[in-house]
Scaffold this active site. Structure first.
Site, mmCIF file in Angstrom:
data_model
loop_
_atom_site.group_PDB
_atom_site.id
_atom_site.type_symbol
_atom_site.label_atom_id
_atom_site.label_comp_id
_atom_site.label_asym_id
_atom_site.label_seq_id
_atom_site.Cartn_x
_atom_site.Cartn_y
_atom_site.Cartn_z
ATOM 1 C CE LYS A 108 -4.307 -1.861 1.722
ATOM 2 N NZ LYS A 108 -5.354 -1.904 2.715
ATOM 3 C CE LYS A 189 -11.122 -7.888 -1.580
ATOM 4 N NZ LYS A 189 -11.693 -7.819 -0.274
ATOM 5 C CE LYS A 192 -15.941 -2.322 3.202
ATOM 6 N NZ LYS A 192 -14.596 -2.584 3.685
HETATM 7 N N1 AQP Z 1 -15.630 -9.608 -2.697
HETATM 8 C C1 AQP Z 1 -15.735 -10.227 -1.524
HETATM 9 N N2 AQP Z 1 -16.232 -11.484 -1.463
HETATM 10 C C2 AQP Z 1 -16.359 -12.110 -0.260
HETATM 11 N N3 AQP Z 1 -16.033 -11.565 0.919
HETATM 12 C C3 AQP Z 1 -15.537 -10.297 0.906
HETATM 13 N N4 AQP Z 1 -15.139 -9.462 1.890
HETATM 14 C C4 AQP Z 1 -14.731 -8.303 1.351
HETATM 15 N N5 AQP Z 1 -14.870 -8.342 0.007
HETATM 16 C C5 AQP Z 1 -15.369 -9.564 -0.310
HETATM 17 C C6 AQP Z 1 -15.179 -9.794 3.321
HETATM 18 O O1 AQP Z 1 -15.906 -8.764 3.993
HETATM 19 C C7 AQP Z 1 -15.391 -8.627 5.325
HETATM 20 C C8 AQP Z 1 -15.183 -7.193 5.662
HETATM 21 O O2 AQP Z 1 -14.228 -6.644 4.759
HETATM 22 P P1 AQP Z 1 -13.283 -5.470 5.220
HETATM 23 O O3 AQP Z 1 -14.074 -4.268 5.463
HETATM 24 O O4 AQP Z 1 -12.450 -5.933 6.348
HETATM 25 O O5 AQP Z 1 -12.280 -5.158 4.077
HETATM 26 P P2 AQP Z 1 -11.898 -5.811 2.739
HETATM 27 O O6 AQP Z 1 -11.804 -7.283 2.777
HETATM 28 O O7 AQP Z 1 -10.659 -5.101 2.288
HETATM 29 O O8 AQP Z 1 -13.162 -5.378 1.896
HETATM 30 P P3 AQP Z 1 -13.226 -4.471 0.618
HETATM 31 O O9 AQP Z 1 -14.644 -4.316 0.288
HETATM 32 O O10 AQP Z 1 -12.331 -5.000 -0.453
HETATM 33 O O11 AQP Z 1 -12.707 -3.057 1.129
HETATM 34 P P4 AQP Z 1 -11.517 -2.139 0.602
HETATM 35 O O12 AQP Z 1 -11.844 -1.804 -0.817
HETATM 36 O O13 AQP Z 1 -11.561 -0.938 1.489
HETATM 37 O O14 AQP Z 1 -10.245 -2.912 0.726
HETATM 38 C C9 AQP Z 1 -14.108 -9.445 5.388
HETATM 39 O O15 AQP Z 1 -14.362 -10.652 6.097
HETATM 40 C C10 AQP Z 1 -13.784 -9.726 3.937
HETATM 41 O O16 AQP Z 1 -13.098 -10.953 3.770
#
Ligand code: AQP
Length: 321
Positions: A108, A189, A192
């Protein structure tokens, strides 16, 4: 046997968060488990305070609406003094080398002219989140397992140097859940922070918006509905989503669907049916500030009660009291 899981309000909750994590937390949580909105983790990059405040409420409302029991929920910053106090004790237990070896930090910060110190120290804050609440198990994917390893190292070192106070946590594989991919680019994947909004289905999207996003989903030119994640990743993603919503296997979900148009229609409908009640409850909660504040306050009180003795002891053992 406390298990701790969090969601970072870096954006609105999406279908991946819901199917891959939140719906499972709701269905399989145990009385000792804790779930939290990790809003302090959303500050390692540029953020807008007003939006962070709104997204924190939004994520909490989605968790409650999805059925995660309110007595197992809290918002991280409601215990900011506790989390930061322990983070400092742990920063003084962690070496610079250990923090800077974190793969996520390297990835990052790469190519960035101005890296926030919080990006370097955030795994230590995560260790504080874990250790403060006496967590025994942290369900995490591959990308976070190094951070749990750091939490283990810091717990052991603190226990050895100052006195036995922390449970040494272990990373456990989260229950196999759907890995939802971006509808506009199935090679990544659903996330957000993705810039392509039409590839992400948000939990609070209106039904018509959901239908439109699935209608535009990337597939391929074959018009052949079968499950092949390598050759047909877009179709496989749609089948995976359909299967989780229907509680079947992807192969079963493919049966009887003639072409991509029908597939997109079917998966759109299944997702609208799945998210509909969650959306309604979350919107109602966001309207009812009194109820949301009550849930937040009660969650904070419970989490504080559970962690107070451990923090007081750690502060004393470190020689600060
Ligand atoms: N695409 C996905 N499919 C299945 N599970 C997912 N999770 C996230 N994206 C997917 C699961 O959601 C939980 C919370 O996620 P997080 O907020 O800890 O962050 P993350 O995994 O980094 O989610 P994002 O949406 O991809 O956020 P950003 O863009 O900010 O990095 C976790 O249990 C995660 O596995």
């Amino acid at each position: 046997m406390t298990r701790l899981s969090g969601i970072t309000p870096s954006g609105e909750a999406h279908l991946g968060n819901y199917l891959g994590a939140v719906s499972r937390w709701a269905a399989h949580s145990r009385p000792d488990d804790l779930y939290f909105v990790s809003n302090m983790h959303a500050m390692t990059i540029d953020h807008d305070p007003e939006r962070l405040r709104d997204l924190t409420d939004h994520q909490l409302a989605v968790l409650v609406a999805a059925g995660v029991p309110g007595d197992r929920l809290f918002v991280q910053s409601d215990l900011i003094r506790e989390h930061m106090a322990l983070a400092w004790l742990l920063e003084c237990t962690c070496t610079f080398g250990e923090a800077s070896r974190m793969i996520q930090f390297k990835e990052k910060s790469r190519g960035s002219a101005s890296v926030r110190l919080g990006l370097l120290t955030y795994p230590v804050l995560m260790a504080a989140d874990i250790l403060l609440h006496g967590t025994a198990q942290v369900p995490v994917g591959e990308d976070q397992s190094q951070h749990v390893e750091l939490a283990r190292t810091l717990a052991r070192r603190f226990n050895t140097d100052y006195g036995e106070v922390f449970v040494v946590p272990e990373a456990v594989l989260p229950e196999a859940g759907a890995r939802v991919r971006d509808l506009s680019d199935p090679s990544r994947k659903m996330s957000k922070s993705s810039s392509e909004a039409h590839g992400i289905v948000f939990v609070l999207d209106e039904p018509e918006v959901i239908r439109r996003k699935f209608a535009r989903a990337v597939t391929d030119g074959r018009d052949e509905v079968r499950y092949d994640a390598v050759e047909q990743p877009g179709v496989a993603n749609l089948l995976d989503i359909l299967a989780v919503c229907r509680g079947t296997t992807a192969e079963e979900a493919a049966r009887g669907i003639g072409g991509y148009r029908d597939l997109k229609e079917a998966v759109g409908t299944a997702v609208i049916d799945t998210l509909g009640p969650v959306r309604e409850r979350a919107l109602a909660l966001l309207e009812d500030r009194f109820e949301l504040t009550r849930i937040r306050q009660e969650g904070a009180e419970r989490a504080r009660e559970r962690s107070e003795r451990r923090l007081t002891e750690a502060i004393a053992l470190a020689g600060l009291a």
